[in-house]
Design a protein around this motif. Structure first.
Motif, PDB file in Angstrom:
ATOM      1  N   GLN A   1       0.808  -1.216   0.000  1.00 50.44           N
ATOM      2  CA  GLN A   1       0.000   0.000   0.000  1.00 50.44           C
ATOM      3  C   GLN A   1       0.846   1.273   0.000  1.00 50.44           C
ATOM      4  N   LEU A   2       1.710   1.375  -1.007  1.00 56.42           N
ATOM      5  CA  LEU A   2       2.498   2.577  -1.266  1.00 56.42           C
ATOM      6  C   LEU A   2       2.369   2.881  -2.751  1.00 56.42           C
ATOM      7  N   PHE A   3       1.968   4.111  -3.094  1.00 55.64           N
ATOM      8  CA  PHE A   3       1.612   4.425  -4.467  1.00 55.64           C
ATOM      9  C   PHE A   3       2.333   5.687  -4.945  1.00 55.64           C
ATOM     10  N   PRO A   4       2.888   5.653  -6.153  1.00 52.25           N
ATOM     11  CA  PRO A   4       3.471   6.880  -6.723  1.00 52.25           C
ATOM     12  C   PRO A   4       2.375   7.757  -7.307  1.00 52.25           C
TER      13      PRO A   4
ATOM     14  N   ILE B   1      -7.662   2.038  -3.131  1.00 48.49           N
ATOM     15  CA  ILE B   1      -6.842   3.012  -3.845  1.00 48.49           C
ATOM     16  C   ILE B   1      -6.510   2.387  -5.196  1.00 48.49           C
ATOM     17  N   ALA B   2      -7.075   2.929  -6.257  1.00 48.86           N
ATOM     18  CA  ALA B   2      -6.938   2.315  -7.582  1.00 48.86           C
ATOM     19  C   ALA B   2      -6.323   3.310  -8.556  1.00 48.86           C
ATOM     20  N   GLY B   3      -5.253   2.891  -9.199  1.00 50.97           N
ATOM     21  CA  GLY B   3      -4.600   3.717 -10.201  1.00 50.97           C
ATOM     22  C   GLY B   3      -3.827   2.853 -11.170  1.00 50.97           C
ATOM     23  N   ASN B   4      -3.011   3.494 -11.971  1.00 53.21           N
ATOM     24  CA  ASN B   4      -2.186   2.799 -12.953  1.00 53.21           C
ATOM     25  C   ASN B   4      -0.738   3.232 -12.718  1.00 53.21           C
ATOM     26  N   PRO B   5      -0.062   2.621 -11.731  1.00 56.30           N
ATOM     27  CA  PRO B   5       1.252   3.112 -11.289  1.00 56.30           C
ATOM     28  C   PRO B   5       2.392   2.729 -12.216  1.00 56.30           C
TER      29      PRO B   5
ATOM     30  N   ILE C   1       6.053  11.075 -18.864  1.00 53.25           N
ATOM     31  CA  ILE C   1       5.718  10.993 -17.450  1.00 53.25           C
ATOM     32  C   ILE C   1       6.961  10.586 -16.677  1.00 53.25           C
ATOM     33  N   VAL C   2       7.225  11.259 -15.592  1.00 53.99           N
ATOM     34  CA  VAL C   2       8.425  11.023 -14.795  1.00 53.99           C
ATOM     35  C   VAL C   2       8.049  10.327 -13.500  1.00 53.99           C
ATOM     36  N   LEU C   3       8.819   9.310 -13.142  1.00 58.36           N
ATOM     37  CA  LEU C   3       8.578   8.611 -11.884  1.00 58.36           C
ATOM     38  C   LEU C   3       8.957   9.518 -10.717  1.00 58.36           C
ATOM     39  N   PRO C   4       8.039   9.776  -9.782  1.00 54.17           N
ATOM     40  CA  PRO C   4       8.336  10.710  -8.688  1.00 54.17           C
ATOM     41  C   PRO C   4       9.256  10.100  -7.634  1.00 54.17           C
ATOM     42  N   ASP C   5       9.809  10.958  -6.802  1.00 51.63           N
ATOM     43  CA  ASP C   5      10.671  10.510  -5.704  1.00 51.63           C
ATOM     44  C   ASP C   5       9.865  10.211  -4.447  1.00 51.63           C
ATOM     45  N   GLU C   6       8.556  10.328  -4.535  1.00 46.75           N
ATOM     46  CA  GLU C   6       7.704  10.125  -3.372  1.00 46.75           C
ATOM     47  C   GLU C   6       6.622   9.093  -3.664  1.00 46.75           C
ATOM     48  N   VAL C   7       6.182   8.429  -2.620  1.00 47.17           N
ATOM     49  CA  VAL C   7       5.007   7.558  -2.674  1.00 47.17           C
ATOM     50  C   VAL C   7       4.061   7.989  -1.563  1.00 47.17           C
ATOM     51  N   PHE C   8       2.797   7.639  -1.704  1.00 48.77           N
ATOM     52  CA  PHE C   8       1.832   8.019  -0.678  1.00 48.77           C
ATOM     53  C   PHE C   8       1.096   6.806  -0.136  1.00 48.77           C
ATOM     54  N   ARG C   9       0.539   6.984   1.040  1.00 49.89           N
ATOM     55  CA  ARG C   9      -0.349   6.003   1.662  1.00 49.89           C
ATOM     56  C   ARG C   9      -1.438   6.780   2.377  1.00 49.89           C
TER      57      ARG C   9
END
Length: 345
Positions: A49-52, A110-114, A63-71
């Motif tokens: 359960q960690l999402f960019p 939490i649904a996305g396309n990471p 699209i650039v991969l971020p340096d952070e993830v959220f929960r």
């Protein structure tokens, strides 16, 4: 079929110029086609359960991969993955935006396309503790949090998001009653797919949009359904086929009779390895009885051995069937077996 195999047909120079009097070419087919594939295992995939959170409406093409993830627990918390610290500023901004939108913590889904392998980013669809659905993304480094009109009473079980240049729908969702809906770009309105007898835990779902129709198939080892709709998802035609699963074929019955149980390490409902015994039922019991009779005949009739020499062998065969039969016939007795002791102790 021309829309499924258009690349091959074009290579062979036999791609039709028109289908149902509608002009088509490679560009048209690509722009008006979309597909997705859903398996039962996706419903049970216990992801971390960690999402960019990617940026939407970027100044750059990629699209650039971020340096952070959220929960999301009691707040929407951003973690700097390089420094392993909480970004309190970003956490406060998004948590406040969610609260202002009416979000009830914590999140259920939490649904996305990471992935960065997509044409653009639409962020995440998040179901809060009350069952409401929120669209969350970042635009120009600012939080975008919108409560959709999707009813909390729908009983959402699963959401999948897949960005596509057609921009007809964000993705799709499953309900607890196995209904399937598309989440459209038209103010998040839902379109229910006309799927009769669909069972999400047992059936694989395939969706294919082409310039003329929407073709949906769903199936398991026993049943296959096909549904065709027009561009507005009105039912055009459908079909159904009974399938004969392996277990009900003659070879499948022989298989069950030979092997009283099997060790399974894979499941349709999990991507992880497991270890469990799968009994073969009544046919397996018959196979165990036949194995036991063969053992008695070979050991005590043909070889004229005594039951008192190796009584444990009888128990092994009685409990494991052909597995034990092969083992006790092939493996030589150990030195502690009376029949193999050269000194007669």
């Amino acid at each position: 079929l021309p829309f499924h195999y258009y690349l091959d047909l074009d290579k062979w120079n036999i791609l039709p110029e028109k289908v149902q009097n509608i002009p088509i070419d490679i560009s048209t087919i690509r722009k008006k086609s979309q597909h997705f594939f859903q398996r039962p295992v996706n419903l049970h995939d216990s992801s971390i359960q960690l999402f960019p959170l990617f940026g939407s409406e970027l100044d750059f093409a990629r699209i650039v991969l971020p340096d952070e993830v959220f929960r999301i627990n009691d707040r929407m918390e951003f973690i700097d993955v390089r420094k392993n610290i909480i970004n309190e500023g970003r956490t406060s901004d998004f948590t406040a935006a969610l609260k202002n939108a009416g979000f009830a913590f914590p999140a259920k889904i939490i649904a996305g396309n990471p992935t960065i392998r997509k044409p653009f980013d639409e962020g995440y669809f998040i179901v809060d503790a009350a069952g409401s659905v929120f669209h969350v993304k970042t635009i120009k480094n600012k939080p975008f949090c919108k409560k959709t009109a999707i009813s909390p009473d729908l009983g959402i079980r699963y959401i999948s998001i897949a960005e596509d240049q057609r921009r007809e729908f964000y993705g799709y969702l499953f309900t607890n009653s196995d209904e399937v809906y598309l989440i459209t770009y038209d103010n998040y309105k839902l379109i229910r797919l006309p799927l009769k007898d669909f069972t999400a835990d047992e059936m694989t779902l395939r969706f294919f949009a082409d310039p003329l129709y929407r073709v949906i198939s769903y199936f398991n080892s026993e049943k296959t359904y096909g549904v065709v709709t027009d561009l507005k998802y009105n039912l055009v035609d459908s079909c159904f086929m009974d399938m004969v699963p392996f277990e009900k074929t003659m070879i499948g019955r022989i298989d069950k009779g030979l092997f009283p149980f099997k060790i399974e390490t894979e499941s349709e409902n999990s991507i992880y390895k497991s270890f469990r015994l799968r009994p073969s039922g009544n046919l397996g019991l018959i196979g165990m009885a036949v194995s036991l009779l063969l053992f008695v005949f070979i050991k005590y009739v043909y070889r004229r051995e005594k039951l008192s020499d190796n009584p444990l062998d009888l128990v092994i065969v009685a409990l494991t069937g052909i597995y034990g039969l092969l083992a006790v016939l092939v493996i030589r007795p150990e030195i502690w077996d009376k029949s193999a002791d050269p000194f007669g102790y």
